[in-house]
Design an enzyme around this catalytic site. Structure first.
Site, PDB file in Angstrom:
ATOM      1  N   SER A 115      30.931  30.108  17.596  1.00  0.00           N
ATOM      2  CA  SER A 115      30.839  29.004  16.635  1.00  0.00           C
ATOM      3  C   SER A 115      31.114  27.714  17.388  1.00  0.00           C
ATOM      4  O   SER A 115      31.725  27.740  18.473  1.00  0.00           O
ATOM      5  CB  SER A 115      31.902  29.212  15.550  1.00  0.00           C
ATOM      6  OG  SER A 115      32.109  28.038  14.814  1.00  0.00           O
ATOM      7  N   TYR A 127      40.505  30.908  12.084  1.00  0.00           N
ATOM      8  CA  TYR A 127      39.090  31.179  12.368  1.00  0.00           C
ATOM      9  C   TYR A 127      38.700  30.564  13.711  1.00  0.00           C
ATOM     10  O   TYR A 127      38.079  31.217  14.559  1.00  0.00           O
ATOM     11  CB  TYR A 127      38.225  30.608  11.235  1.00  0.00           C
ATOM     12  CG  TYR A 127      36.740  30.746  11.493  1.00  0.00           C
ATOM     13  CD1 TYR A 127      36.092  31.955  11.318  1.00  0.00           C
ATOM     14  CD2 TYR A 127      35.987  29.656  11.937  1.00  0.00           C
ATOM     15  CE1 TYR A 127      34.732  32.084  11.572  1.00  0.00           C
ATOM     16  CE2 TYR A 127      34.632  29.768  12.185  1.00  0.00           C
ATOM     17  CZ  TYR A 127      34.006  30.986  12.002  1.00  0.00           C
ATOM     18  OH  TYR A 127      32.663  31.126  12.262  1.00  0.00           O
TER      19      TYR A 127
HETATM   20  N1  LIG Z   1      27.645  30.286   8.428  1.00  0.00           N
HETATM   21  C1  LIG Z   1      28.262  29.452   9.251  1.00  0.00           C
HETATM   22  O1  LIG Z   1      28.484  28.283   8.926  1.00  0.00           O
HETATM   23  C2  LIG Z   1      28.656  29.908  10.639  1.00  0.00           C
HETATM   24  C3  LIG Z   1      28.845  28.923  11.619  1.00  0.00           C
HETATM   25  C4  LIG Z   1      29.204  29.335  12.902  1.00  0.00           C
HETATM   26  C5  LIG Z   1      29.373  30.665  13.191  1.00  0.00           C
HETATM   27  N2  LIG Z   1      29.182  31.596  12.203  1.00  0.00           N
HETATM   28  C6  LIG Z   1      29.376  32.996  12.568  1.00  0.00           C
HETATM   29  O2  LIG Z   1      28.143  33.659  12.435  1.00  0.00           O
HETATM   30  C7  LIG Z   1      28.366  35.031  12.122  1.00  0.00           C
HETATM   31  C8  LIG Z   1      27.538  35.407  10.919  1.00  0.00           C
HETATM   32  O3  LIG Z   1      27.866  34.524   9.878  1.00  0.00           O
HETATM   33  P1  LIG Z   1      27.011  34.368   8.548  1.00  0.00           P
HETATM   34  O4  LIG Z   1      27.004  32.937   8.218  1.00  0.00           O
HETATM   35  O5  LIG Z   1      25.748  35.103   8.658  1.00  0.00           O
HETATM   36  O6  LIG Z   1      28.032  35.104   7.545  1.00  0.00           O
HETATM   37  P2  LIG Z   1      27.801  36.130   6.327  1.00  0.00           P
HETATM   38  O7  LIG Z   1      29.106  36.167   5.621  1.00  0.00           O
HETATM   39  O8  LIG Z   1      26.581  35.785   5.551  1.00  0.00           O
HETATM   40  O9  LIG Z   1      27.549  37.524   7.065  1.00  0.00           O
HETATM   41  C9  LIG Z   1      28.590  38.159   7.749  1.00  0.00           C
HETATM   42  C10 LIG Z   1      28.146  39.542   8.127  1.00  0.00           C
HETATM   43  O10 LIG Z   1      29.227  40.179   8.830  1.00  0.00           O
HETATM   44  C11 LIG Z   1      29.465  41.445   8.207  1.00  0.00           C
HETATM   45  N3  LIG Z   1      30.883  41.809   8.377  1.00  0.00           N
HETATM   46  C12 LIG Z   1      31.981  41.173   7.933  1.00  0.00           C
HETATM   47  N4  LIG Z   1      33.091  41.857   8.281  1.00  0.00           N
HETATM   48  C13 LIG Z   1      32.674  42.945   8.967  1.00  0.00           C
HETATM   49  C14 LIG Z   1      33.314  44.044   9.582  1.00  0.00           C
HETATM   50  N5  LIG Z   1      34.653  44.188   9.562  1.00  0.00           N
HETATM   51  N6  LIG Z   1      32.558  44.982  10.200  1.00  0.00           N
HETATM   52  C15 LIG Z   1      31.208  44.879  10.205  1.00  0.00           C
HETATM   53  N7  LIG Z   1      30.536  43.889   9.623  1.00  0.00           N
HETATM   54  C16 LIG Z   1      31.258  42.927   9.019  1.00  0.00           C
HETATM   55  C17 LIG Z   1      29.058  41.295   6.762  1.00  0.00           C
HETATM   56  O11 LIG Z   1      28.782  42.559   6.166  1.00  0.00           O
HETATM   57  C18 LIG Z   1      27.805  40.434   6.922  1.00  0.00           C
HETATM   58  O12 LIG Z   1      26.701  41.240   7.249  1.00  0.00           O
HETATM   59  C19 LIG Z   1      29.870  35.177  11.915  1.00  0.00           C
HETATM   60  O13 LIG Z   1      30.440  35.690  13.093  1.00  0.00           O
HETATM   61  C20 LIG Z   1      30.328  33.759  11.683  1.00  0.00           C
HETATM   62  O14 LIG Z   1      31.666  33.574  12.075  1.00  0.00           O
HETATM   63  C21 LIG Z   1      28.814  31.253  10.942  1.00  0.00           C
END
Ligand SMILES: NC(=O)c1ccc[n+]([C@@H]2O[C@H](COP(=O)([O-])OP(=O)(O)OC[C@H]3O[C@@H](n4cnc5c(N)ncnc54)[C@H](O)[C@@H]3O)[C@@H](O)[C@H]2O)c1
Length: 260
Positions: A154, A167
């Protein structure tokens, strides 16, 4: 050991096998969509069963088996082992791992109760889970002759976000880990990189805005920060996957300099 293929230099994704953690929705799902479009096979591991529906849809559209789902908690070695083993038994091995599973469900951690489970949970998924997935991935890729791993960190892996302190700490951990894996091409032909998006408009932001459905006091701050389009993330992920000079976030160059 017979070396079947080296996928660190991925000219074509056709027939490559990818394991995608957190591939059931959001960023992980978008990466799966692109992998499938390019002819790869995907094995989705996620905590939510929604990934089952996603895999079914890919198979229906392709008219053959191109995707599998296994309910996976990345914080558990047994789950990670089963996930990567499924990719090997169903599709013959693992070329690509997208280590993307993540959570932000106790983001306001400075002012939450002093409950051991809160900090443990976020670290166990975002940092420890990613490390566990990567160790299992590396074993499978070494057997295959090489591979490419992309982790979702991130922008919070570089910068501070006072409202998301724990986080942000987990995402700094991911970057430190990825950088420390920069020697792996020398050992087992595996490259490890990370993408570091700012906010992306996914359901993830619901967990930033609320905790257990209750709006957080700083709810509005997520609406003041520009979001990054999904296409930019996809671009970054596939640049890392397809370019064998990309390793450990620019650390490859430093290793080469030392050698010369
Ligand atoms: N959306 C944002 O603003 C953003 C920004 C930067 C980084 N990220 C990172 O990107 C990645 C994906 O985020 P997203 O926005 O798609 O989120 P999201 O919440 O839509 O999806 C998260 C995914 O992770 C899975 N997950 C959660 N806990 C888990 C576990 N213990 N074991 C296996 N799977 C698990 C969920 O089932 C889901 O498929 C994450 O690592 C998040 O930290 C997101």
């Amino acid at each position: 050991m017979e070396i079947q293929s080296s996928s660190t230099d991925i000219a074509s994704f056709e027939g490559k096998v990818a394991v995608v953690t957190g591939g059931s929705r959001g960023i992980g799902k978008a990466i799966c969509d692109e992998l499938i479009r390019l002819g790869a096979k995907v094995v989705i591991g996620a905590i939510s069963d929604r990934g089952q529906k996603v895999a079914k849809q890919y198979n229906k559209e392709a008219g053959k088996k191109v995707a599998m789902f296994l309910r996976t908690d990345v914080s558990r070695y047994d789950d990670n082992k089963a996930l990567f083993q499924l990719a090997e038994s169903e599709f013959g091995g693992v070329d690509i791992a997208i280590l993307n599973a993540g959570t932000c469900d106790n983001s306001d951690n400075l002012f939450t109760p002093l409950d051991d489970k809160l900090e443990e949970r976020i670290f166990n998924v975002n940092a420890v889970g990613m490390i566990k997935s990567s160790k299992v991935a590396i074993l499978h890729m070494a057997k295959r002759g090489g591979g490419s791993i992309v982790c979702t960190s991130s922008a919070g892996g570089f910068y501070s976000i006072p409202a998301l302190t724990a986080y942000v700490a987990t995402k700094h951990a991911v970057i430190g880990y990825v950088r420390s894996c920069a020697f792996l091409p020398e050992v087992c032909n595996v490259r490890v990189n990370a993408v570091c998006p700012t906010f992306v408009d996914t359901e993830f932001l619901d967990n930033v805005r609320t905790v257990d459905g209750i709006p957080e006091p700083y709810y509005d701050f997520t609406d003041t920060i520009p979001t990054v389009p999904m296409s930019v993330i996809i671009d970054g992920v596939f640049k890392y996957l397809g370019d064998n000079t990309k390793n450990g976030i620019l650390y490859h160059k430093k290793i080469n300099k030392k050698k010369n």
